[in-house]
Design a protein around this motif. Structure first.
Motif, PDB file in Angstrom:
ATOM      1  N   SER A 180      40.546  44.899  34.310  1.00 34.98           N
ATOM      2  CA  SER A 180      39.991  44.769  35.937  1.00 34.98           C
ATOM      3  C   SER A 180      40.341  43.643  36.624  1.00 34.98           C
ATOM      4  CB  SER A 180      38.696  45.608  35.942  1.00 34.98           C
ATOM      5  OG  SER A 180      37.663  44.406  35.327  1.00 34.98           O
ATOM      6  N   ALA A 181      39.971  42.448  35.969  1.00 42.46           N
ATOM      7  CA  ALA A 181      40.061  41.254  36.764  1.00 42.46           C
ATOM      8  C   ALA A 181      41.643  41.043  36.876  1.00 42.46           C
ATOM      9  CB  ALA A 181      39.527  40.073  35.718  1.00 42.46           C
ATOM     10  N   LEU A 182      42.407  41.232  35.829  1.00 41.50           N
ATOM     11  CA  LEU A 182      43.893  40.996  36.117  1.00 41.50           C
ATOM     12  C   LEU A 182      44.484  42.138  37.199  1.00 41.50           C
ATOM     13  CD1 LEU A 182      44.885  40.404  32.404  1.00 41.50           C
ATOM     14  CD2 LEU A 182      44.872  38.723  34.277  1.00 41.50           C
ATOM     15  N   THR A 183      44.078  43.272  36.993  1.00 36.60           N
ATOM     16  CA  THR A 183      44.340  44.256  38.088  1.00 36.60           C
ATOM     17  C   THR A 183      44.062  43.823  39.547  1.00 36.60           C
ATOM     18  OG1 THR A 183      44.159  46.242  36.674  1.00 36.60           O
ATOM     19  CG2 THR A 183      44.462  46.732  38.892  1.00 36.60           C
ATOM     20  N   GLU A 184      42.662  43.178  39.712  1.00 37.62           N
ATOM     21  CA  GLU A 184      42.223  42.624  40.955  1.00 37.62           C
ATOM     22  C   GLU A 184      43.047  41.545  41.449  1.00 37.62           C
ATOM     23  OE1 GLU A 184      38.122  40.900  42.949  1.00 37.62           O
ATOM     24  OE2 GLU A 184      38.408  41.346  40.621  1.00 37.62           O
ATOM     25  N   LEU A 185      43.703  40.773  40.523  1.00 38.65           N
ATOM     26  CA  LEU A 185      44.400  39.758  40.794  1.00 38.65           C
ATOM     27  C   LEU A 185      45.877  40.105  41.282  1.00 38.65           C
ATOM     28  CD1 LEU A 185      45.231  36.561  40.888  1.00 38.65           C
ATOM     29  CD2 LEU A 185      45.827  36.929  38.385  1.00 38.65           C
ATOM     30  N   LEU A 186      46.377  41.139  40.614  1.00 38.52           N
ATOM     31  CA  LEU A 186      47.623  41.835  41.148  1.00 38.52           C
ATOM     32  C   LEU A 186      47.690  42.370  42.636  1.00 38.52           C
ATOM     33  CD1 LEU A 186      48.695  43.519  37.629  1.00 38.52           C
ATOM     34  CD2 LEU A 186      49.728  41.765  38.839  1.00 38.52           C
ATOM     35  N   ASP A 187      46.553  43.070  42.868  1.00 38.63           N
ATOM     36  CA  ASP A 187      46.328  43.643  44.049  1.00 38.63           C
ATOM     37  C   ASP A 187      46.282  42.551  45.233  1.00 38.63           C
ATOM     38  OD1 ASP A 187      46.842  46.245  42.952  1.00 38.63           O
ATOM     39  OD2 ASP A 187      44.786  46.794  43.218  1.00 38.63           O
ATOM     40  N   ALA A 188      45.395  41.471  44.694  1.00 36.12           N
ATOM     41  CA  ALA A 188      45.379  40.468  45.905  1.00 36.12           C
ATOM     42  C   ALA A 188      46.640  39.775  46.130  1.00 36.12           C
ATOM     43  CB  ALA A 188      44.361  39.628  45.387  1.00 36.12           C
ATOM     44  N   SER A 189      47.347  39.661  44.916  1.00 36.57           N
ATOM     45  CA  SER A 189      48.754  38.925  45.055  1.00 36.57           C
ATOM     46  C   SER A 189      49.745  39.678  45.839  1.00 36.57           C
ATOM     47  CB  SER A 189      49.028  38.608  43.654  1.00 36.57           C
ATOM     48  OG  SER A 189      48.323  37.803  43.002  1.00 36.57           O
ATOM     49  N   THR A 190      49.753  40.877  45.832  1.00 37.41           N
ATOM     50  CA  THR A 190      50.545  41.602  46.557  1.00 37.41           C
ATOM     51  C   THR A 190      50.153  41.417  48.178  1.00 37.41           C
ATOM     52  OG1 THR A 190      49.088  43.803  46.211  1.00 37.41           O
ATOM     53  CG2 THR A 190      51.132  43.425  44.998  1.00 37.41           C
ATOM     54  N   LEU A 191      48.811  41.416  48.537  1.00 36.30           N
ATOM     55  CA  LEU A 191      48.336  41.456  49.749  1.00 36.30           C
ATOM     56  C   LEU A 191      48.710  39.962  50.278  1.00 36.30           C
ATOM     57  CD1 LEU A 191      44.979  43.129  49.457  1.00 36.30           C
ATOM     58  CD2 LEU A 191      46.857  44.083  50.658  1.00 36.30           C
ATOM     59  N   ALA A 192      48.432  39.203  49.331  1.00 37.99           N
ATOM     60  CA  ALA A 192      48.924  37.609  49.731  1.00 37.99           C
ATOM     61  C   ALA A 192      50.392  37.662  50.012  1.00 37.99           C
ATOM     62  CB  ALA A 192      48.790  36.704  48.708  1.00 37.99           C
ATOM     63  N   ARG A 193      51.566  38.148  49.543  1.00 38.58           N
ATOM     64  CA  ARG A 193      52.845  38.408  49.874  1.00 38.58           C
ATOM     65  C   ARG A 193      52.878  38.903  51.352  1.00 38.58           C
ATOM     66  NH1 ARG A 193      56.875  36.016  50.732  1.00 38.58           N
ATOM     67  NH2 ARG A 193      57.104  35.389  48.566  1.00 38.58           N
ATOM     68  N   GLU A 194      51.897  39.953  51.595  1.00 42.90           N
ATOM     69  CA  GLU A 194      52.210  40.548  52.829  1.00 42.90           C
ATOM     70  C   GLU A 194      51.438  39.501  54.007  1.00 42.90           C
ATOM     71  OE1 GLU A 194      50.645  44.336  52.296  1.00 42.90           O
ATOM     72  OE2 GLU A 194      52.127  44.898  50.966  1.00 42.90           O
ATOM     73  N   GLY A 195      50.860  38.281  53.645  1.00 43.63           N
ATOM     74  CA  GLY A 195      50.253  37.652  54.740  1.00 43.63           C
ATOM     75  C   GLY A 195      48.810  37.559  54.663  1.00 43.63           C
ATOM     76  N   ASP A 196      48.215  38.161  53.638  1.00 44.19           N
ATOM     77  CA  ASP A 196      46.644  38.099  53.584  1.00 44.19           C
ATOM     78  C   ASP A 196      46.420  37.289  52.420  1.00 44.19           C
ATOM     79  OD1 ASP A 196      44.061  38.480  53.785  1.00 44.19           O
ATOM     80  OD2 ASP A 196      43.962  40.828  53.360  1.00 44.19           O
ATOM     81  N   PRO A 197      45.902  36.234  52.337  1.00 45.91           N
ATOM     82  CA  PRO A 197      45.928  35.243  51.111  1.00 45.91           C
ATOM     83  C   PRO A 197      44.239  35.014  51.114  1.00 45.91           C
ATOM     84  CG  PRO A 197      46.306  33.924  52.835  1.00 45.91           C
ATOM     85  CD  PRO A 197      46.520  35.292  53.399  1.00 45.91           C
ATOM     86  N   ALA A 198      43.415  35.974  51.720  1.00 48.86           N
ATOM     87  CA  ALA A 198      42.138  35.617  51.652  1.00 48.86           C
ATOM     88  C   ALA A 198      41.466  35.479  50.383  1.00 48.86           C
ATOM     89  CB  ALA A 198      41.304  36.543  52.448  1.00 48.86           C
ATOM     90  N   ASP A 199      41.660  36.641  49.285  1.00 45.72           N
ATOM     91  CA  ASP A 199      41.145  36.654  48.153  1.00 45.72           C
ATOM     92  C   ASP A 199      41.843  35.934  46.983  1.00 45.72           C
ATOM     93  OD1 ASP A 199      38.960  37.622  49.370  1.00 45.72           O
ATOM     94  OD2 ASP A 199      39.389  39.679  49.297  1.00 45.72           O
TER      95      ASP A 199
END
Length: 506
Positions: A180-199
């Protein structure tokens, strides 16, 4: 009339004289001639899209023919220069590297600048050889072999391996649910690629600090009934073996990542380096590789171990054929315990077939896989997580899985492989069947390619601390696997069309 590109190129090439050094025994251009000279330097498909496809229309045939014939003089001179460089190579007793890989493009450069070899050809050839081979700083495969086979050094390396292997960290980590922690990281990284690096940034830092990558790597050293390092395609053994020193390697027959000898690991680093002077000296390179090979994931840097663990989580949820990504859900249960042990109850609930293909029971019969007993193609329980779903329905996954799976499922060869699998099952054979089989276990080619990339970064001490860089790396591996499959399918179709054309001609 549309014609296969390979057939057109073969006919044009056979019409040239004086290019024997760049040709095969039957007169066709060598594969490296096409890859290193014709495509990038003569035809240039990016600049001439009409010549880019595997099948050309009449305009494409005309353009490709004219492009090759226009550089016929340079190609003849290139072949002559290659002969001169091979003679100079033998005279200097150079055996390092493949002559075609090292010299083909340099020969075309000489041909373009100087035309046919002249009276000073040997001096120019010697200068090229010095430039190519002296840039290694002594970091050659020959020097590597001499180093690891020297008796005293061999005994020293063997002792180092035994000591490092005994000192491996094997204690149960007691970490939180890694999946679950790694999945959370994957999803956060995709958002970061789209310009939302918050988490993404703080989460990546937290996982590195918690040594999540190390804990996941330790689990791969333990025997698993399923989904251990062997099921992930990283070793042929139930548990990764202690590495050997080794003294031979071939890029065509390399062992799986966790089965490679110290020599093979360093050999691949040398072969893949354009400028070897940026690498440590050979003794340091070898001794460091001993420590690396006995570390979790075969990596020393924790950020790269976290990247490997995140890539593993991504890979286990890949389902290009549209089936439920059961591997991701099942492994998520196991990885929450660093020992990788499961309860007897979950063992009894798991299906016995279909899991290794990533398919549902309803599709298992079509793929030539026997469905688990007690199921009729409906929703059979799988462990303590996830359920079977109807074929083609989206299964449990994350935003990252959705991004990669959606792109993969749009590939034309994937659609064709799915049709082959569903309608023909085990009756399919040949290169297309091999690709179809890999599409049913996509985590294996993905993780093998990811490990190679991370190993190269680890040798050069290139850590990953940016979530955007992490996602670009993981997404790039998926694209690389897709392109590799696409190329293999294109080659298979080209061969098939050639056979059809030959049959028509006869």
């Amino acid at each position: 009339m549309r014609r296969p590109r390979a057939m057109v190129l073969d006919e044009v090439w056979r019409g040239l004289d004086g290019v024997d050094a760049l040709s095969g025994p039957q007169g066709a251009p060598l594969r490296r001639t096409v890859k290193l000279i014709l495509d990038p330097l003569v035809i240039r498909p990016m600049q001439h899209p009409l010549c880019a496809g595997s099948v050309l229309d009449a305009d494409g045939v005309t353009l490709l023919t004219s492009l090759v014939l226009a550089r016929s003089d340079a190609l003849r001179a290139c072949a002559s220069w290659f002969t001169v460089l091979k003679q100079a190579r033998r005279a200097l007793r150079i055996t390092e590297g493949n002559a075609q890989d090292l010299y083909f493009q340099r020969c075309f450069e000489l041909a373009t600048l100087h035309g046919e070899p002249g009276a000073d050809a040997r001096e120019r050839a010697a200068a090229v050889l010095r430039e190519v081979h002296e840039g290694t700083g002594g970091r050659t495969t020959t020097a590597l072999k001499n180093l690891v086979t020297e008796p005293n050094r061999l005994a020293e390396l063997t002792t180092l391996i035994e000591s490092a292997w005994r000192a491996r960290p094997l204690v149960n980590s007691g970490a939180r649910d890694l999946a679950s922690a790694l999945t959370e990281l994957l999803d956060a990284s995709t958002l970061a690629r789209e310009g939302d690096p918050a988490d993404a940034g703080p989460l990546l830092d937290e996982l590195i600090e918690d040594k999540v990558g190390t804990h996941r790597g330790i689990a791969l050293w333990r025997p698993h009934p399923r989904y251990g390092a062997d099921d992930l395609g990283l070793t042929v053994h139930e548990c990764p073996p202690r590495p050997a020193v080794g003294a031979t390697a071939s890029t065509a027959t390399l062992a799986l990542p966790f089965d490679r000898s110290i020599y093979e690991r360093v050999f691949t680093v040398l072969q893949g380096s354009i400028d070897r002077t940026d690498l440590p000296d050979l003794p340091t390179l070898v001794s460091t590789e001993v420590s690396r090979s006995c570390s979790p994931w075969g990596l020393l840097d924790e950020s790269l171990r976290v990247t490997a663990a995140a890539g593993c989580e991504l890979a286990l949820g890949l389902s290009p054929l549209g089936a439920v990504p059961l591997m991701r859900a099942l492994v998520g249960t196991e990885l929450s315990d660093a020992r990788g042990e499961r309860s007897a109850e979950s063992e009894q609930d798991e299906p016995e077939a279909g899991l290794h293909t990533g398919t549902t029971p309803s599709a298992a019969k079509s793929l030539g896989v026997q469905a688990p007993s007690g199921t009729d193609g409906g929703a059979a329980q799988c462990g303590s997580k996830g359920q079977w779903a109807d074929a083609g329905e989206p299964g449990p996954g994350s935003r990252a899985h959705a991004v990669v799976n959606a792109r993969w499922r749009r590939e034309a060869y994937v659609l064709q492989a799915r049709r082959y699998s569903v309608h023909l099952g085990e009756a399919v054979s040949g290169p297309l069947a091999v690709v179809a089989a890999e599409l049913r276990t996509p985590w294996r080619p993905y993780l093998r390619r990811l490990w190679v990339r991370l190993h190269g970064r680890d040798v050069r001490e290139l850590a990953v601390f940016d979530p955007v860089e992490l996602w670009d790396l993981l997404d790039g591996i998926a694209r690389s696997v897709m392109l590799d499959h696409r190329t293999r399918v294109k080659q298979a179709l080209t061969v098939a069309m050639d056979e059809v054309e030959e049959a028509r001609a006869s």
